[in-house]
Structure formats: C-alpha cells, structure tokens
Design an enzyme around this catalytic site. Structure first.
Site, PDB file in Angstrom:
ATOM      1  N   GLY A   1      32.632  27.407  47.733  1.00  0.00           N
ATOM      2  CA  GLY A   1      31.633  27.947  46.822  1.00  0.00           C
ATOM      3  C   GLY A   1      32.240  29.042  45.968  1.00  0.00           C
TER       4      GLY A   1
ATOM      5  N   GLN B   1      32.264  36.375  40.435  1.00  0.00           N
ATOM      6  CA  GLN B   1      33.600  36.433  41.034  1.00  0.00           C
ATOM      7  C   GLN B   1      34.687  36.222  39.985  1.00  0.00           C
ATOM      8  OE1 GLN B   1      32.287  33.699  44.422  1.00  0.00           O
ATOM      9  NE2 GLN B   1      33.930  34.893  45.340  1.00  0.00           N
TER      10      GLN B   1
ATOM     11  N   CYS C   1      35.179  34.733  51.992  1.00  0.00           N
ATOM     12  CA  CYS C   1      34.852  34.833  50.573  1.00  0.00           C
ATOM     13  C   CYS C   1      36.140  34.861  49.775  1.00  0.00           C
ATOM     14  CB  CYS C   1      34.044  36.114  50.333  1.00  0.00           C
ATOM     15  SG  CYS C   1      33.569  36.386  48.626  1.00  0.00           S
ATOM     16  N   LEU C   2      36.169  34.124  48.670  1.00  0.00           N
ATOM     17  CA  LEU C   2      37.367  34.086  47.834  1.00  0.00           C
ATOM     18  C   LEU C   2      37.661  35.453  47.212  1.00  0.00           C
ATOM     19  CD1 LEU C   2      36.904  30.601  46.131  1.00  0.00           C
ATOM     20  CD2 LEU C   2      38.364  31.202  48.081  1.00  0.00           C
TER      21      LEU C   2
ATOM     22  N   HIS D   1      25.025  32.419  50.507  1.00  0.00           N
ATOM     23  CA  HIS D   1      26.169  33.315  50.266  1.00  0.00           C
ATOM     24  C   HIS D   1      26.417  33.446  48.754  1.00  0.00           C
ATOM     25  CE1 HIS D   1      30.466  34.670  51.204  1.00  0.00           C
ATOM     26  NE2 HIS D   1      30.541  34.329  49.940  1.00  0.00           N
ATOM     27  N   GLU D   2      26.406  32.307  48.044  1.00  0.00           N
ATOM     28  CA  GLU D   2      26.683  32.336  46.603  1.00  0.00           C
ATOM     29  C   GLU D   2      25.540  32.984  45.820  1.00  0.00           C
ATOM     30  OE1 GLU D   2      29.655  31.932  45.775  1.00  0.00           O
ATOM     31  OE2 GLU D   2      30.280  30.961  47.625  1.00  0.00           O
TER      32      GLU D   2
ATOM     33  N   HIS E   1      25.832  36.644  45.811  1.00  0.00           N
ATOM     34  CA  HIS E   1      26.764  37.164  44.798  1.00  0.00           C
ATOM     35  C   HIS E   1      26.038  37.478  43.493  1.00  0.00           C
ATOM     36  CE1 HIS E   1      30.846  37.092  46.352  1.00  0.00           C
ATOM     37  NE2 HIS E   1      30.672  35.886  46.855  1.00  0.00           N
TER      38      HIS E   1
END
Length: 173
Positions: free
Chosen positions: A46, A51, A95-96, A137-138, A141
């Site tokens: 994701g 991000q 997380c990226l 989660h996304e 963000h």
C-alpha cells in the site's frame, strides 16, 4: 509511469491532513499509476499520496502476495471508512515511510469503504483480513496518522530516532 521517491518519517508532510481530490483526471490517473509502480518497486502492499509529498486523498494497494497469483492493484480516490466491525484483528504493520520497522497494531477486522475509482465511478466494498488492515493504514496516512502513533511513547520515540539516523546516513551517501 515512473518510480517516485518515498518520504521518510519524520517529515512534516506525513503529519498533514490531505485535501479531497476534486476530479479524477489524466493527471490523477498518472499519479495513481506512478504510485502503484513505486509501491511494487519498494516493495510494499500500500502507498498513500502524502508519502510522495502530495497532500491529496489518494491511496493505492495490492495485498496479493502469493507467488504467481494475479495482482489486484487498486487506486482509491477520497476513500472513507463508512462501517467497521466490532471484532478486532492484530497485524504486524510496517510502512514504506518507516523502513524496516514493524509493530503489532490492533484495528477493526472488517471495514466497509467507499471511494471513487480511476474512471470517476463511486465504489463501495467490504475489506477483511490483510486488505482491511492495509486500507485502514493507508487512509490513516491521509489524516496525518502513522502506524507508530498507535504505539506507546517509548517505542514511538525509539523508532523515530532510528528514522532520523537513517535519513542522516542517506543524506551522506
């Protein structure tokens, strides 16, 4: 399509509430494509527009991880959780924007989400298991929330210090 750089925590843009996407046009479709390519390259399941430093309500995801399975890429404009189950699930999240850091996070096991797709059509679907965790989660963000915000202050500070050190090391490289 192109791979874009992913912001690393702490970055003030990761803590901002994003604005809704007014219109799903060619620029937004290109952004969604770039985000998917960036996510697959990372690799991740994701990615949210903030991000990449873009403060708009767009997420992409694909939770198919089995070798040889058909990918199921999704781009969700203005996603919104409209229902969540009382039952909870705990997943080890990463997380990226917080590379190589993982922690257990408890979230609703199932959620109903409405969004606009790449064709501008209104959509609604129920997500469960890893898909439910990922979409929540996304969407977090988009509201300036990171998975580490669910952790205790000591663990959150420890991870943040590691990210500051990582950013310093990358800046020197």
């Amino acid at each position: 399509m192109s791979i874009r750089p992913i912001l690393i925590h702490p970055d003030p843009r990761l803590k901002k509430v994003c604005t809704p996407v007014d219109e799903v046009n060619d620029d937004m479709r290109k952004l969604a494509g770039d985000m998917l390519e960036t996510m697959y390259d990372a690799p991740g399941i994701g990615l949210a527009a903030p991000q990449l430093g873009i403060l708009q309500r767009l997420i992409v995801m694909d939770c198919i991880k089995e070798e040889g399975a058909e990918p199921q890429p999704m781009a969700l404009f203005n996603p919104e959780v409209v229902w969540e189950s009382e039952a909870l699930n705990v997943y080890e999240e990463g997380c990226l924007s917080i590379p190589e850091q993982y922690a257990d996070v408890e979230r609703p096991a199932e959620v109903m989400v409405k969004w606009v797709d790449v064709d501008g059509a209104a959509c609604e679907a129920k997500f469960d298991a890893l898909w439910a965790t990922c979409v929540q989660h996304e969407i977090d963000h988009l509201d300036g929330t990171l998975f580490i915000d669910y952790l205790g202050p000591l663990k959150r500070q420890m991870i943040t210090r590691k990210m500051v050190k990582l950013k310093r090391e990358r800046a020197r490289a």
